[in-house]
Design an enzyme around this catalytic site. Structure first.
Site, PDB file in Angstrom:
ATOM      1  N   GLY A  60       0.297  -4.162   3.258  1.00  0.00           N
ATOM      2  CA  GLY A  60       0.556  -5.533   2.738  1.00  0.00           C
ATOM      3  C   GLY A  60       1.729  -6.271   3.400  1.00  0.00           C
TER       4      GLY A  60
ATOM      5  NE  ARG B  12      -3.770  -3.167   1.710  1.00  0.00           N
ATOM      6  CZ  ARG B  12      -2.418  -2.970   1.411  1.00  0.00           C
ATOM      7  NH1 ARG B  12      -1.971  -1.894   1.614  1.00  0.00           N
ATOM      8  NH2 ARG B  12      -1.855  -3.744   0.654  1.00  0.00           N
TER       9      ARG B  12
ATOM     10  CG  ASP C 142      -0.312   5.994   0.942  1.00  0.00           C
ATOM     11  OD1 ASP C 142       0.057   7.061   0.533  1.00  0.00           O
ATOM     12  OD2 ASP C 142      -1.149   5.035   0.414  1.00  0.00           O
TER      13      ASP C 142
ATOM     14  CE  LYS D 169       4.665  -2.557   3.978  1.00  0.00           C
ATOM     15  NZ  LYS D 169       3.175  -2.816   3.915  1.00  0.00           N
ATOM     16  CB  THR D 170       6.053  -1.682   0.126  1.00  0.00           C
ATOM     17  OG1 THR D 170       5.330  -2.227  -1.005  1.00  0.00           O
ATOM     18  CG2 THR D 170       7.211  -0.670  -0.544  1.00  0.00           C
TER      19      THR D 170
ATOM     20  CG  ASP E 125       4.099  -2.674  -4.113  1.00  0.00           C
ATOM     21  OD1 ASP E 125       4.072  -3.824  -4.147  1.00  0.00           O
ATOM     22  OD2 ASP E 125       3.324  -1.864  -3.945  1.00  0.00           O
TER      23      ASP E 125
ATOM     24  CG  MET F  35       0.840  -8.135  -6.043  1.00  0.00           C
ATOM     25  SD  MET F  35       0.886  -8.561  -4.512  1.00  0.00           S
ATOM     26  CE  MET F  35      -0.987  -8.710  -4.191  1.00  0.00           C
TER      27      MET F  35
ATOM     28  CE1 TYR G 169      -3.094 -10.587  -1.478  1.00  0.00           C
ATOM     29  CE2 TYR G 169      -3.616 -11.275  -3.610  1.00  0.00           C
ATOM     30  CZ  TYR G 169      -3.485 -10.327  -2.655  1.00  0.00           C
ATOM     31  OH  TYR G 169      -4.129  -9.292  -2.742  1.00  0.00           O
TER      32      TYR G 169
HETATM   33  P1  FBP Z   1       2.038  -2.338   0.572  1.00  0.00           P
HETATM   34  O1  FBP Z   1       2.276  -1.125  -0.402  1.00  0.00           O
HETATM   35  O2  FBP Z   1       1.078  -2.076   1.494  1.00  0.00           O
HETATM   36  O3  FBP Z   1       3.111  -2.938   0.876  1.00  0.00           O
HETATM   37  O4  FBP Z   1       1.293  -3.270  -0.232  1.00  0.00           O
HETATM   38  C1  FBP Z   1       1.944  -3.991  -1.485  1.00  0.00           C
HETATM   39  C2  FBP Z   1       0.889  -4.968  -2.251  1.00  0.00           C
HETATM   40  O5  FBP Z   1       1.459  -6.111  -2.204  1.00  0.00           O
HETATM   41  C3  FBP Z   1       0.714  -4.510  -3.445  1.00  0.00           C
HETATM   42  O6  FBP Z   1       1.557  -4.786  -4.466  1.00  0.00           O
HETATM   43  C4  FBP Z   1      -0.612  -4.920  -3.958  1.00  0.00           C
HETATM   44  O7  FBP Z   1      -1.212  -4.021  -4.898  1.00  0.00           O
HETATM   45  C5  FBP Z   1      -1.429  -4.671  -2.568  1.00  0.00           C
HETATM   46  O8  FBP Z   1      -0.399  -4.827  -1.552  1.00  0.00           O
HETATM   47  C6  FBP Z   1      -2.528  -5.876  -2.512  1.00  0.00           C
HETATM   48  O9  FBP Z   1      -3.134  -5.527  -1.093  1.00  0.00           O
HETATM   49  P2  FBP Z   1      -4.369  -6.153  -0.550  1.00  0.00           P
HETATM   50  O10 FBP Z   1      -4.054  -7.841  -0.767  1.00  0.00           O
HETATM   51  O11 FBP Z   1      -4.494  -5.493   0.784  1.00  0.00           O
HETATM   52  O12 FBP Z   1      -5.409  -5.952  -1.583  1.00  0.00           O
END
Ligand code: FBP
Length: 553
Positions: A82, A146, A177, A203-204, A206, A251, A426
């Site tokens: 993400g 992903r 991951d 990165k994240t 979260d 999120m 988003y």
């Molecule tokens: P990452 O762990 O890849 O950084 O993603 C974060 C995130 O924004 C989460 O908070 C959320 O659950 C997920 O991506 C949503 O991803 P997608 O839009 O690909 O469904």
């Protein structure tokens, strides 16, 4: 192309990096710090990393340690998973770092995430191109994806592509991951003596890729500040209109760091923390009861309005639903092919229901159809349920409304309950990075470049002292192996980087816990306002409250 005045102004921003990286790197060296990492780990972890185990932390200091090789390097980068604000600055910092090492170094980007390597879809990231993305949000310079890079075949393909393109190193910008897979790839590169280096970048949004040595993942700061601004605005609207309860899902996947940070920033009436729910083993009904109690208490004061923050991972944290999701995960993983032949939701639900044990089957059938459907949706490539696509906030609203109606009919609730629900995710993932993230990402990128020039493999770029001004930060590399633990994934035990969830003993949570009772009943909203990119450091450069509180303790 027309660009906004802010974008124009952000191009001029010069990210602030640690003093050791700010000037020429002539005196810079990588110093080994502490004991070799991983040699005392359990055998099941060690056996996956025989070649990359036992390395020490590296720290960049002036006038000490191993100097970077001043060769022209050819390095490739991928953005994985993400979006998180600051990704473009990681790339810019990497480019600047490699150019400092040698002006003829070149940077390449595989497009659309790890899949870009397998497809050999690569572009050169020139200075001119990078300048158009400095200090901007998003990952659109090369895109993200992903696809996971984890099998021997994929590692071999990666090696072939890198050899064909004469590339020295790969920088993986990703979450837990992707960095787990970076560690496995680094091990493969060493085992096969390819000479290709792999470096990760945390990165994240979260905020759950952190450890004793990795203080924060980038993007968390900006994303939380973006959501906190919106929550503050909604809270003020709620206090003005005095007629709605706002349920806001945030999120963060499994971790509630974003919800907790937003709660500290905005002081809502209720913020649920998934980790606390899981720790206390609370069932869905108990969570609903807590919300209902607060609504009733506020209604007695004439306050039929409020703000409830719901972390998106809540659904998985509730023990009964977690058991259900885990069982469905195993069923889907073991019967992947057969499941895809079931075309309608009704057929899928019936098949799953038959396969589940009695208790789980009962629980599954009590859930609203929409939630059942969402629980059966495609897993992400890592086998995780996509919690952002489950309407937990609506499930809560429905259940709360039902309980309140029951209470009303018994005469136990005289208030009014009207609601609005929201999902913020988003809105913040591609925002212009805050000064903190812009500075942090530039530093992470430069550091990744320097780690490559120092010959490191299987390290994650890391910066310490993040709660202090950036000139006082210290950057370096942490062996990825040091972050590993064993976990069940798709029914099998695998080495993975442990997700750093909210600690209920940690300062951010205990600070929240000490005040939440007051926030529940009083209207004590705090309004953080929009991210400020210019102005005094105490307004424009402050890191998240989570980071500040973690460093106090
Ligand atoms: P990452 O762990 O890849 O950084 O993603 C974060 C995130 O924004 C989460 O908070 C959320 O659950 C997920 O991506 C949503 O991803 P997608 O839009 O690909 O469904």
């Amino acid at each position: 192309m027309s660009i906004s005045p802010l974008q124009q102004a952000r191009y001029q921003y010069k990210p602030k990096v640690p003093a050791a990286l700010a000037e020429s790197i002539d005196e810079l060296g990588a110093v080994q710090s502490g004991e070799p990492i991983g040699t005392d780990f359990p055998a099941e972890i060690r056996e996956h990393f025989p070649h990359t185990l036992g390395r020490s932390i590296l720290r960049f200091r002036i006038g000490e340690g191993r100097s970077p090789k001043r060769n022209p390097f050819r390095v490739a980068v991928i953005l994985s998973g993400g979006q998180a604000p600051g990704g473009h600055n990681v790339i810019a910092g990497l480019f600047d770092g490699l150019k400092k090492v040698h002006p003829e170094s070149q940077l390449f980007g595989f497009q659309n995430g790890p899949g870009g390597i397998l497809d050999d879809d690569c572009i050169e990231l020139t200075g001119e191109l990078i300048d158009r993305y400095r200090n901007t949000g998003g990952f659109d310079i090369i895109g993200s994806g992903r696809t996971k890079l984890e099998s021997e075949d994929q590692f071999k393909r990666t090696t072939d592509v890198f050899r064909k393109r004469n590339l020295d190193a790969l920088v993986v910008v990703g979450g837990d991951d992707s960095n787990t897979n970076a560690a496995l790839l680094a091990e493969y590169m060493e085992r096969e003596k390819t000479g290709i280096q792999v470096i990760g970048v945390p990165k994240t949004i979260d905020g759950d890729l952190k450890s004793e040595h990795v203080e924060a993942s980038f993007g968390f700061d900006t994303a939380s500040k973006s959501y906190a601004e919106l929550i503050g605005n909604i809270a003020r609207d709620a206090a003005s209109a005095r007629k709605y309860w706002h349920f806001i899902k945030l999120m963060g996947r499994s971790a509630s760091h974003i919800a907790l940070e937003c709660a500290l920033q905005t002081q809502p009436n209720i913020c649920i923390i998934s980790e606390e729910v899981a720790e206390k083993g609370q069932q869905l009904e108990e969570v609903v009861y807590q919300i209902v109690t607060t609504i009733v208490r506020r209604s007695k004061r004439g306050d039929n309005f409020g703000v409830v923050l719901v972390p998106e991972g809540l659904i998985e944290a509730i023990p009964e639903i977690n058991a259900l999701i885990s069982e469905i995960n195993v069923l889907l993983a073991e019967n992947e092919h057969y499941f895809t032949t079931l075309k309608t939701f009704e057929d899928q639900a019936e098949w799953v229901n038959k396969k589940l044990n009695r208790d789980l089957s009962y629980l599954f059938s009590t859930l609203p159809n929409e939630i059942q459907r969402q629980l059966l949706m495609d897993r992400d490539p890592h086998g995780n349920v996509q919690v952002s696509r489950i309407d937990t906030e609506r499930l809560l609203v429905d259940m709360v409304e039902t309980r309140l109606n029951e209470m009303k009919s018994r005469g136990d609730f005289q208030g009014k309950f009207s609601h609005q629900d929201h999902f913020f995710g988003y809105e913040g993932r591609a925002a212009f990075p805050s000064n903190f993230d812009a500075d942090y990402c530039q530093t992470l990128g430069m550091t990744a470049g320097l780690l490559i020039a120092c010959g490191a493999n299987g390290y994650i770029s890391a910066v310490r002292g993040l709660a202090r001004p950036s000139s006082q930060w210290e950057s370096g590399g942490i062996p990825l192996v040091g972050m590993m633990t064993m976990e069940k994934r798709k029914g099998k035990m695998k080495p993975v980087i442990e997700k750093a969830l909210v600690k209920t003993s940690g300062k951010p949570f205990t600070t929240f816990e000490a005040q939440r009772e007051h926030w529940a009943v009083e209207t004590a909203y705090r309004y953080p306002g929009a991210i400020q990119y210019f102005g005094p450091a105490e307004i424009a450069d402050q890191p998240s409250l989570t980071l500040q509180l973690e460093h106090q303790s």
